[in-house]
Each structure stands twice: as structure tokens, then as C-alpha cells.
Scaffold this active site. Sequence first.
Site, PDB file in Angstrom:
ATOM      1  N   GLY A  69     -84.994  28.031 -44.267  1.00 30.77           N
ATOM      2  CA  GLY A  69     -84.414  28.575 -45.489  1.00 30.77           C
ATOM      3  C   GLY A  69     -84.752  27.780 -46.730  1.00 30.77           C
ATOM      4  N   HIS A 127     -84.107  32.952 -44.929  1.00 35.04           N
ATOM      5  CA  HIS A 127     -83.413  33.358 -46.157  1.00 35.04           C
ATOM      6  C   HIS A 127     -83.773  32.471 -47.345  1.00 35.04           C
ATOM      7  CE1 HIS A 127     -80.521  29.988 -45.747  1.00 35.04           C
ATOM      8  NE2 HIS A 127     -80.604  30.243 -44.456  1.00 35.04           N
ATOM      9  N   ASP A 128     -83.918  33.116 -48.502  1.00 35.03           N
ATOM     10  CA  ASP A 128     -84.099  32.453 -49.798  1.00 35.03           C
ATOM     11  C   ASP A 128     -85.441  31.735 -49.932  1.00 35.03           C
ATOM     12  OD1 ASP A 128     -81.290  32.923 -50.953  1.00 35.03           O
ATOM     13  OD2 ASP A 128     -80.858  31.938 -49.054  1.00 35.03           O
TER      14      ASP A 128
END
Length: 264
Positions: A139, A121-122
Site C-alpha cells: 500500500g 490500496h493507494d
Amino acid sequence: MSNIHPTALVDPAAELDSSVTVGPYTVIGPHVKIGAGTTVGAHCVIEGHTTIGRDNRIFQFNSLGAIPQDKKYAGEPCELVIGDRNTIREFCTFNIGSPGALGKTVVGDDNWIMAYVHLAHDCVVGNKTIFANNSQLAGHVTVGDWVILGGFTVVHQFVRIGDHAMTAMCSLLFADLPPFVMCQGQPAAARSMNFEGLRRRGFSPERISAVKAMHKALYRDDLTLDQAAERIAGLTEKTPDAAPDVAMMLDFLRQASPQRGIVR
């Protein structure tokens, strides 16, 4: 749509250009958008709020847009955004973003992503990168343009990798990797600069000489990071053509985390 295999399950709310090809047994969710000319292989799952651009080649058995592997995630409408002309080989997993952070995972244009790559994520990936098999990004990792990750490279969360940097096979990155730097090891240590890559990309001999001087300041002359940055800043007087390269390096060093520092 004749380009969609009859065994594929495409939600009626998904937005696919009429030229998109979807292979057998692929599942595409309601919040997915796919641009013209993109091909999706067999047995893929594309879900979440995922936007995919034009002329991408997505091979079989990929999972794109699944929720983040983050216990704090509670169903927020975070995103995965993939640009144009990317090649995504088999068994890759790209997660959407997470709340309270960027909120989206981003992949730029013209990237060559080999099998079993994980983007958590991200993460933000630039353009014209090459990720070899089993590269794994935790992440919030940021990867610049023209970066090459060797097979089985593992990148710790929040680490930044600068433009034109390169990792050897099985490198383990706990610190930020500055632009142009080639690294290897567990944990990774700087070995050289990516001179051959720069030549292939049309860097002049003068610009490459400036990059060599940056390497000397950062890694050869036993300077502190502040002292190295001061010396690097002076390179533009000798080599005005290298001003953008110097500015990029200085900007990267300024943003280095006090906790992680840079690969040295």
C-alpha cells in the site's frame, strides 16, 4: 450492445462507451466507468468505484477494483482510476484506495503491466512504466514515469520509486529508490544508473554525464546525503540542460523518509 458477450454480466448502472468490448463471463459492477476503445477479456471482475480510460487492453482473469486488503476498511467509497492506453496482462489485482489516505489507487497512461502484478490500496503509478511478471506493490507506494520493475520485485509500503529507475529480478525494496538508479538484491542495493534507458529516451550526452555525476556523488564518493545533494545542486552550472534532472533528483532526496532513507 453487440461488443458485450452474452455471457458477461454488466450491471445496468455501469457506464461503458459503446465501443468497449467485454469478453465471456466477465462481471462488471454498477460503479464502473470504461472509456472508448477499451477491451476487457474473458473471466474478469471489475467492481468498486473504478474508472478506466480509453484504449486500454485488459486481458483475461483480472480483478480490478476490489476492496483493499486492509482490516480498517469499512465499505467507504474509495476509488481505482486507470488512465489511457495501458496493457494489463493476465491475473493482475488492482485494489481501490483506503479511507484516511489518498482514497484512491491511480494508474497513469501507456503502462505495460505483465501477469500477476499486484497494486495494493493507494498506490500511484505514473506513465510509460513496465512491470514484469509478479511485481508486487504494497500500500501507498508511488512509482514515477518510465520506471521498469524486474520480475518478482517486491516493494514495501510507502516506498517511492523515482522516474527512470529500474529494478533487477527478485529485488526487495525497503527504501526509496531515487530517479535514474538501477538496483538489485534482497534488500536492494544501488548498482548503477539506467544509462541505456536514458539514451533510448533521447537524453543528450551532456544530460547523461550529469546523471553520471549524480551517481558518483550519491554512491561513489562516501558523502553524506546532505553533502551529495549539495554537490548535485551545483551540476546545473556546468550543464544547464540538466537543470530539470537535477531539480527532480533534489526534490526526491528532500522528500526521503528519515526512517527508510534511500537505496544506497
